[in-house]
Design an enzyme around this catalytic site. Sequence first.
Site, PDB file in Angstrom:
ATOM      1  N   LYS A  67      10.503 -55.021  51.761  1.00 34.23           N
ATOM      2  CA  LYS A  67       9.970 -55.743  50.596  1.00 34.23           C
ATOM      3  C   LYS A  67      11.090 -56.179  49.650  1.00 34.23           C
ATOM      4  O   LYS A  67      11.126 -57.320  49.206  1.00 34.23           O
ATOM      5  CB  LYS A  67       8.974 -54.851  49.820  1.00 34.23           C
ATOM      6  CG  LYS A  67       7.795 -54.363  50.640  1.00 34.23           C
ATOM      7  CD  LYS A  67       6.800 -53.574  49.785  1.00 34.23           C
ATOM      8  CE  LYS A  67       7.332 -52.289  49.200  1.00 34.23           C
ATOM      9  NZ  LYS A  67       7.599 -51.223  50.211  1.00 34.23           N
ATOM     10  N   ARG A 113       0.438 -49.939  43.671  1.00 29.97           N
ATOM     11  CA  ARG A 113       0.421 -48.949  44.752  1.00 29.97           C
ATOM     12  C   ARG A 113      -0.868 -48.140  44.758  1.00 29.97           C
ATOM     13  O   ARG A 113      -1.027 -47.270  45.624  1.00 29.97           O
ATOM     14  CB  ARG A 113       1.589 -47.989  44.564  1.00 29.97           C
ATOM     15  CG  ARG A 113       2.848 -48.310  45.379  1.00 29.97           C
ATOM     16  CD  ARG A 113       3.864 -47.270  44.995  1.00 29.97           C
ATOM     17  NE  ARG A 113       4.912 -46.979  45.903  1.00 29.97           N
ATOM     18  CZ  ARG A 113       6.142 -47.504  45.848  1.00 29.97           C
ATOM     19  NH1 ARG A 113       6.442 -48.438  44.986  1.00 29.97           N
ATOM     20  NH2 ARG A 113       7.075 -47.085  46.668  1.00 29.97           N
ATOM     21  N   ARG A 161      19.487 -47.053  55.948  1.00 30.39           N
ATOM     22  CA  ARG A 161      19.879 -47.548  54.618  1.00 30.39           C
ATOM     23  C   ARG A 161      20.729 -46.492  53.898  1.00 30.39           C
ATOM     24  O   ARG A 161      21.755 -46.807  53.297  1.00 30.39           O
ATOM     25  CB  ARG A 161      18.608 -47.848  53.805  1.00 30.39           C
ATOM     26  CG  ARG A 161      18.851 -48.169  52.343  1.00 30.39           C
ATOM     27  CD  ARG A 161      17.625 -48.780  51.693  1.00 30.39           C
ATOM     28  NE  ARG A 161      16.581 -47.806  51.375  1.00 30.39           N
ATOM     29  CZ  ARG A 161      15.341 -48.132  51.013  1.00 30.39           C
ATOM     30  NH1 ARG A 161      14.986 -49.384  50.930  1.00 30.39           N
ATOM     31  NH2 ARG A 161      14.457 -47.199  50.736  1.00 30.39           N
ATOM     32  N   ARG A 217      20.096 -43.209  47.586  1.00 33.33           N
ATOM     33  CA  ARG A 217      18.833 -42.862  46.913  1.00 33.33           C
ATOM     34  C   ARG A 217      18.445 -41.426  47.254  1.00 33.33           C
ATOM     35  O   ARG A 217      18.432 -41.049  48.420  1.00 33.33           O
ATOM     36  CB  ARG A 217      17.724 -43.817  47.362  1.00 33.33           C
ATOM     37  CG  ARG A 217      17.738 -45.127  46.624  1.00 33.33           C
ATOM     38  CD  ARG A 217      16.664 -46.051  47.127  1.00 33.33           C
ATOM     39  NE  ARG A 217      15.318 -45.480  47.076  1.00 33.33           N
ATOM     40  CZ  ARG A 217      14.213 -46.218  47.137  1.00 33.33           C
ATOM     41  NH1 ARG A 217      14.292 -47.523  47.251  1.00 33.33           N
ATOM     42  NH2 ARG A 217      13.025 -45.659  47.106  1.00 33.33           N
ATOM     43  N   ARG A 247       6.562 -40.056  51.257  1.00 38.80           N
ATOM     44  CA  ARG A 247       6.339 -41.437  50.806  1.00 38.80           C
ATOM     45  C   ARG A 247       5.377 -42.159  51.745  1.00 38.80           C
ATOM     46  O   ARG A 247       4.520 -42.935  51.291  1.00 38.80           O
ATOM     47  CB  ARG A 247       7.679 -42.182  50.709  1.00 38.80           C
ATOM     48  CG  ARG A 247       8.466 -41.763  49.460  1.00 38.80           C
ATOM     49  CD  ARG A 247       9.965 -41.973  49.596  1.00 38.80           C
ATOM     50  NE  ARG A 247      10.336 -43.377  49.676  1.00 38.80           N
ATOM     51  CZ  ARG A 247      11.534 -43.796  50.111  1.00 38.80           C
ATOM     52  NH1 ARG A 247      12.442 -42.915  50.507  1.00 38.80           N
ATOM     53  NH2 ARG A 247      11.801 -45.064  50.131  1.00 38.80           N
TER      54      ARG A 247
HETATM   55  P1  AMP Z   1      10.405 -47.818  45.594  1.00 42.29           P
HETATM   56  O1  AMP Z   1      11.771 -48.217  45.130  1.00 42.29           O
HETATM   57  O2  AMP Z   1       9.398 -48.928  45.426  1.00 42.29           O
HETATM   58  O3  AMP Z   1      10.406 -47.246  46.985  1.00 42.29           O
HETATM   59  O4  AMP Z   1       9.910 -46.648  44.618  1.00 42.29           O
HETATM   60  C1  AMP Z   1      10.609 -45.427  44.542  1.00 42.29           C
HETATM   61  C2  AMP Z   1       9.713 -44.367  43.906  1.00 42.29           C
HETATM   62  O5  AMP Z   1       9.361 -44.755  42.571  1.00 42.29           O
HETATM   63  C3  AMP Z   1       8.374 -44.129  44.598  1.00 42.29           C
HETATM   64  O6  AMP Z   1       8.465 -43.228  45.696  1.00 42.29           O
HETATM   65  C4  AMP Z   1       7.558 -43.540  43.445  1.00 42.29           C
HETATM   66  O7  AMP Z   1       7.930 -42.211  43.165  1.00 42.29           O
HETATM   67  C5  AMP Z   1       8.018 -44.394  42.282  1.00 42.29           C
HETATM   68  N1  AMP Z   1       7.224 -45.639  42.152  1.00 42.29           N
HETATM   69  C6  AMP Z   1       7.684 -46.930  42.269  1.00 42.29           C
HETATM   70  N2  AMP Z   1       6.712 -47.808  42.078  1.00 42.29           N
HETATM   71  C7  AMP Z   1       5.579 -47.091  41.842  1.00 42.29           C
HETATM   72  C8  AMP Z   1       4.217 -47.433  41.585  1.00 42.29           C
HETATM   73  N3  AMP Z   1       3.810 -48.716  41.544  1.00 42.29           N
HETATM   74  N4  AMP Z   1       3.334 -46.415  41.371  1.00 42.29           N
HETATM   75  C9  AMP Z   1       3.719 -45.131  41.405  1.00 42.29           C
HETATM   76  N5  AMP Z   1       4.982 -44.731  41.669  1.00 42.29           N
HETATM   77  C10 AMP Z   1       5.910 -45.707  41.867  1.00 42.29           C
END
Ligand code: AMP
Length: 192
Positions: free
Chosen positions: A13, A87, A126, A138, A149
């Site tokens: 994404k 989400r 990654r 990360r 996740r």
């Molecule tokens: P991402 O970079 O999108 O993979 O997000 C990393 C982490 O941030 C996720 O595993 C969640 O802990 C938190 N996070 C990001 N976006 C959301 C969302 N829309 N709702 C809830 N948690 C989020």
Amino acid sequence: MNIILLGPPGAGKGTQARILEEKRGMVQLSTGDMLREARRSGTEMGQKVAAIMDAGELVTDDIVIGLIEEKLNTVDAMGFIFDGFPRTLGQADALGALLESMGQGLNAVIAMEVNDDALVARVLNRAEEARAAGEPVRADDNEESIKTRLLEYYKKTSPLIGYYHAKGDLVWVPGLGTIDEVEAAIAAVLDG
Ligand code: AMP
């Protein structure tokens, strides 16, 4: 034009969102990036979400909805690419209401189709690439967090597929091709 990129962690994404920014003047709104930024700058909210993020669980709806609302109120763009948001169904409803209050809507919800084995490999890769390049890795790009996740995705996020299908907004693109192939498939949706 406002679109959502929907898919599990590692689906690509973020990569596709950055390409759309470059080529179409749209703006990527990634709640994951915003939360990581809050952590880096050490805000109270950033500290509150740190352990939840590292474990691979979702932070509460009110936090991410607040982050998105602030951006929608302050950023001017040709269109937004929602990446990693919404989400949950609650977030999806909130986004719909926010866009409606701005006289806007969603043009497409692009669901990226991938399989779980490829996802885990991609996320671990990654982390490996970042490590080799001496870049920060990360904290949630490890096998245990990735499993959490993925579970969070299937439990809380995948119902959005049905939700947006029912609204007539959902389009599938194969997510397993090369970056260029996926880009072309998304372009076909947006220009079709
Ligand atoms: P991402 O970079 O999108 O993979 O997000 C990393 C982490 O941030 C996720 O595993 C969640 O802990 C938190 N996070 C990001 N976006 C959301 C969302 N829309 N709702 C809830 N948690 C989020």
